[in-house]
Design an enzyme around this catalytic site. Structure first.
Site, PDB file in Angstrom:
ATOM      1  CB  SER A 144      -1.033   0.192   1.127  1.00 32.07           C
ATOM      2  OG  SER A 144      -2.040  -1.065   1.045  1.00 32.07           O
ATOM      3  CE  LYS A 147      -4.584   1.534  -1.060  1.00 29.53           C
ATOM      4  NZ  LYS A 147      -4.174   0.485  -0.223  1.00 29.53           N
ATOM      5  CB  SER A 204      -4.635   1.652   3.181  1.00 31.76           C
ATOM      6  OG  SER A 204      -3.741   1.339   2.245  1.00 31.76           O
ATOM      7  CE  LYS A 318      -1.547   3.995   2.476  1.00 31.05           C
ATOM      8  NZ  LYS A 318      -1.408   2.806   3.623  1.00 31.05           N
TER       9      LYS A 318
END
Length: 371
Positions: A144, A147, A204, A318
């Protein structure tokens, strides 16, 4: 008086009158000529003044142009700043004659013997000095962390972040079928695009990813094309994206060094940095969620405090996790003196609920210089 004398006197008077009229006429002609000469002189003076002023302005413009020829423009996200191309130019705010380049001293010495992540890369943002490098160019699955690119590309392709998108339900259904995390948007819900970006970055949410792909490019496949174009533009030479969520795919890969390069580029965009740095965000109220949706950052929710004992502050992060990728984290922090650092770790072992990536970040950032 004889007739001859009378005629002579009359002729003399007529001559006097005629001469008087001729003198008057000459005076009028001279007056007219003088007036014309004065008017012409005024016009000539005005023309000369205008020409002189134009020449002075042109010389001033030339001087101004020469004064800025040593400046170049550099784009940094939402802002444009000027940097000098003359190595001898010094900062106006300098009091000791030094150049604008700040001397940050040697890079910090960081012990990573207790770090769980096998792949680590850390850079000091101000001077791009490498702080840590452990397998930084090894291929990883970014999960993720992908992203970051999804949100960045969306921001750069959307003119109005207050515009809205209506979910049709396929976004959630696709994410649910893939076992991916969701932000919680539902079918029939009309949401500002900005809220969708928060739904991507903080919890997320894959449902938010699919929505933004549809809004920007019409499909995930076309959106991914934009992602790969941006990766090449930034110089992520060891990266390839095949989806916008980071779900596992053998052809979806990157390196810690490339991901650090991406984050360093992205945080120059003020909108991105604001989203990336947010701990908790509540979306606008909709017909489906009357109080909005409370979105929490997967980074900050696992931190006891974003400010560490040495005065360092974790600005944003993140996270990412898949079975194949392990736990990974792309984050940014400032030391006690406000110096910024970017850290990317990947491949830490642990089940889905473990937080070795968060622990690694705290371990590393806790060793940054104190004030």
């Amino acid at each position: 008086m004889k007739p001859e004398e009378r005629d002579y006197d009359e002729n003399r008077e007529e001559r006097k009158a005629r001469k008087a009229r001729e003198r008057a006429l000459k005076r009028k002609i001279l007056l007219i000529i003088s007036s014309i000469v004065i008017v012409l002189a005024i016009i000539i003076v005005l023309v000369l003044v205008i020409l002189l002023k134009g020449r002075i302005d042109a010389e001033n413009n030339q001087i101004g142009s020469e004064a800025v020829t040593s400046l170049s423009m550099t784009y940094v996200g939402d802002k444009t700043v000027f940097s000098s191309s003359d190595e001898n130019v010094t900062s106006n705010s300098s009091t000791n004659g030094s150049t604008e380049t700040e001397d940050l001293g040697p890079v910090p010495t960081i012990d990573i013997s207790n770090v769980s992540s096998p792949d680590v890369y850390m850079v000091r943002v101000k001077d791009n000095a490498q702080v840590l490098d452990q397998n930084s160019t090894a291929r990883i699955y970014p999960a993720s962390m992908t992203k970051i690119m999804t949100v960045l590309v969306a921001i750069e392709h959307i003119d109005d972040l207050s515009a809205t998108y209506t979910f049709d339900g396929t976004e959630f259904n696709t994410a649910y079928a893939q076992g991916a995390a969701t932000a919680g948007f539902e079918a029939g819900e009309t949401v500002p695009v900005l809220d969708i970006l928060y739904g991507i970055m903080l919890p997320s949410g894959a449902d938010a990813c699919y929505a933004i792909c549809n809004y920007v490019a019409g499909s995930e496949a076309d959106f991914v094309t934009l992602m790969n174009q941006k990766a090449q533009e930034i110089g992520m030479t060891s990266t390839n994206f095949v989806n916008a969520t980071g779900l596992q795919d053998e052809n979806h890969y990157s390196t810690c060094q490339d991901m650090a390069k991406l984050l360093e580029y992205a945080v120059k965009n003020e909108t991105f940095k604001t989203i990336f740095s947010t701990h908790i965000y509540t979306t606008k109220a909709t017909s489906v969620h009357s109080a909005g949706i409370a979105l929490s950052s997967t980074t900050f929710v696992n931190l006891a405090s974003s400010t560490l004992d040495n005065g360092a502050t974790i600005v944003g992060g993140k996270t990412g996790y898949t079975d194949e990728a392990g736990h990974c984290l792309a984050s940014m922090a400032t030391d006690a003196n406000g110096v910024e650092y970017i850290l990317v770790t990947a491949g830490a072992a642990g089940d889905v609920n473990a937080t070795p990536h968060i622990n690694d970040a705290v371990t590393i950032y806790s060793q940054l210089p104190a004030a």
